[in-house]
Motif scaffolding. Structure first.
Motif, PDB file in Angstrom:
ATOM      1  N   UNK A  72      11.985 -13.313 -29.487  1.00 12.51           N
ATOM      2  CA  UNK A  72      12.745 -12.322 -28.729  1.00 12.51           C
ATOM      3  C   UNK A  72      13.557 -12.993 -27.624  1.00 12.51           C
ATOM      4  N   UNK A  73      12.962 -13.945 -26.928  1.00 15.83           N
ATOM      5  CA  UNK A  73      13.651 -14.624 -25.841  1.00 15.83           C
ATOM      6  C   UNK A  73      14.892 -15.347 -26.351  1.00 15.83           C
ATOM      7  N   UNK A  74      14.795 -15.959 -27.530  1.00 15.12           N
ATOM      8  CA  UNK A  74      15.930 -16.671 -28.098  1.00 15.12           C
ATOM      9  C   UNK A  74      17.091 -15.716 -28.369  1.00 15.12           C
ATOM     10  N   UNK A  75      16.792 -14.523 -28.863  1.00 20.13           N
ATOM     11  CA  UNK A  75      17.826 -13.519 -29.148  1.00 20.13           C
ATOM     12  C   UNK A  75      18.485 -13.069 -27.854  1.00 20.13           C
ATOM     13  N   UNK A  76      17.666 -12.741 -26.863  1.00 17.14           N
ATOM     14  CA  UNK A  76      18.199 -12.299 -25.573  1.00 17.14           C
ATOM     15  C   UNK A  76      19.056 -13.400 -24.942  1.00 17.14           C
ATOM     16  N   UNK A  77      18.568 -14.634 -24.981  1.00 17.54           N
ATOM     17  CA  UNK A  77      19.328 -15.757 -24.424  1.00 17.54           C
ATOM     18  C   UNK A  77      20.664 -15.935 -25.130  1.00 17.54           C
ATOM     19  N   UNK A  78      20.698 -15.741 -26.442  1.00 18.06           N
ATOM     20  CA  UNK A  78      21.953 -15.916 -27.172  1.00 18.06           C
ATOM     21  C   UNK A  78      22.946 -14.804 -26.871  1.00 18.06           C
ATOM     22  N   UNK A  79      22.448 -13.639 -26.471  1.00 15.82           N
ATOM     23  CA  UNK A  79      23.329 -12.510 -26.163  1.00 15.82           C
ATOM     24  C   UNK A  79      23.778 -12.467 -24.701  1.00 15.82           C
ATOM     25  N   UNK A  80      23.122 -13.220 -23.837  1.00 11.74           N
ATOM     26  CA  UNK A  80      23.412 -13.176 -22.404  1.00 11.74           C
ATOM     27  C   UNK A  80      24.883 -13.399 -22.068  1.00 11.74           C
ATOM     28  N   UNK A  81      25.571 -14.383 -22.629  1.00  9.40           N
ATOM     29  CA  UNK A  81      26.989 -14.551 -22.292  1.00  9.40           C
ATOM     30  C   UNK A  81      27.839 -13.334 -22.671  1.00  9.40           C
ATOM     31  N   UNK A  82      27.498 -12.689 -23.780  1.00  7.29           N
ATOM     32  CA  UNK A  82      28.253 -11.522 -24.220  1.00  7.29           C
ATOM     33  C   UNK A  82      27.994 -10.321 -23.302  1.00  7.29           C
ATOM     34  N   UNK A  83      26.759 -10.198 -22.849  1.00  9.99           N
ATOM     35  CA  UNK A  83      26.422  -9.132 -21.910  1.00  9.99           C
ATOM     36  C   UNK A  83      27.130  -9.373 -20.570  1.00  9.99           C
TER      37      UNK A  83
END
Length: 131
Positions: free
Chosen positions: A1-12
């Motif tokens: 889950x952390x990997x997914x959230x981290x990968x989306x952070x720049x887009x957010x």
């Protein structure tokens, strides 16, 4: 889950910049373009509110597309801080009582964007600027 959230952070981050810009631009459009009609509609451009409207509209547009994002966010952060201290703080100490929560939230959100940058969905990123 952390990997997914981290990968989306720049887009957010880009979404935060875009939504902040759109919401801020509403303040500018009502003051400068007269839409939507609010109590601030029709303010003179020679007043602090009118000058703020120009910053909100044009700075918000630059922030929306992500052009010169960091310096624009920094200037807008300062503008909203000034708005808070000139308009809201004299009314009462507490933001909930002086109506200044939105100005304070804009101030700190824009300040964050000045340091975090525009995110990947920006003109700055497309042209390779590190501004």
């Amino acid at each position: 889950m952390t990997r997914i959230v981290d990968s989306l952070t720049p887009h957010v981050l880009s979404l935060l910049r875009i939504m902040t810009a759109l919401l801020l631009m509403q303040h500018g459009t009502t003051k400068v373009l007269g839409f939507p009609v609010t109590p601030q509609t029709g303010v003179s451009f020679t007043t602090p509110g009118g000058i703020a409207g120009l910053f909100e509209l044009f700075g918000g547009a630059l922030l929306l597309i992500g052009l010169f994002s960091r310096p624009v966010a920094f200037v807008l952060s300062g503008m909203t801080a000034v708005a808070y201290f000139l308009v809201h703080a004299p009314r009462d100490f507490f933001p909930i009582l002086n109506g200044g929560e939105l100005a304070a939230l804009y101030c700190f959100t824009l300040f964050f964007l000045a340091f975090a940058g525009p995110g990947p969905w920006s003109v700055d990123r497309l042209i390779g600027k590190k501004i």
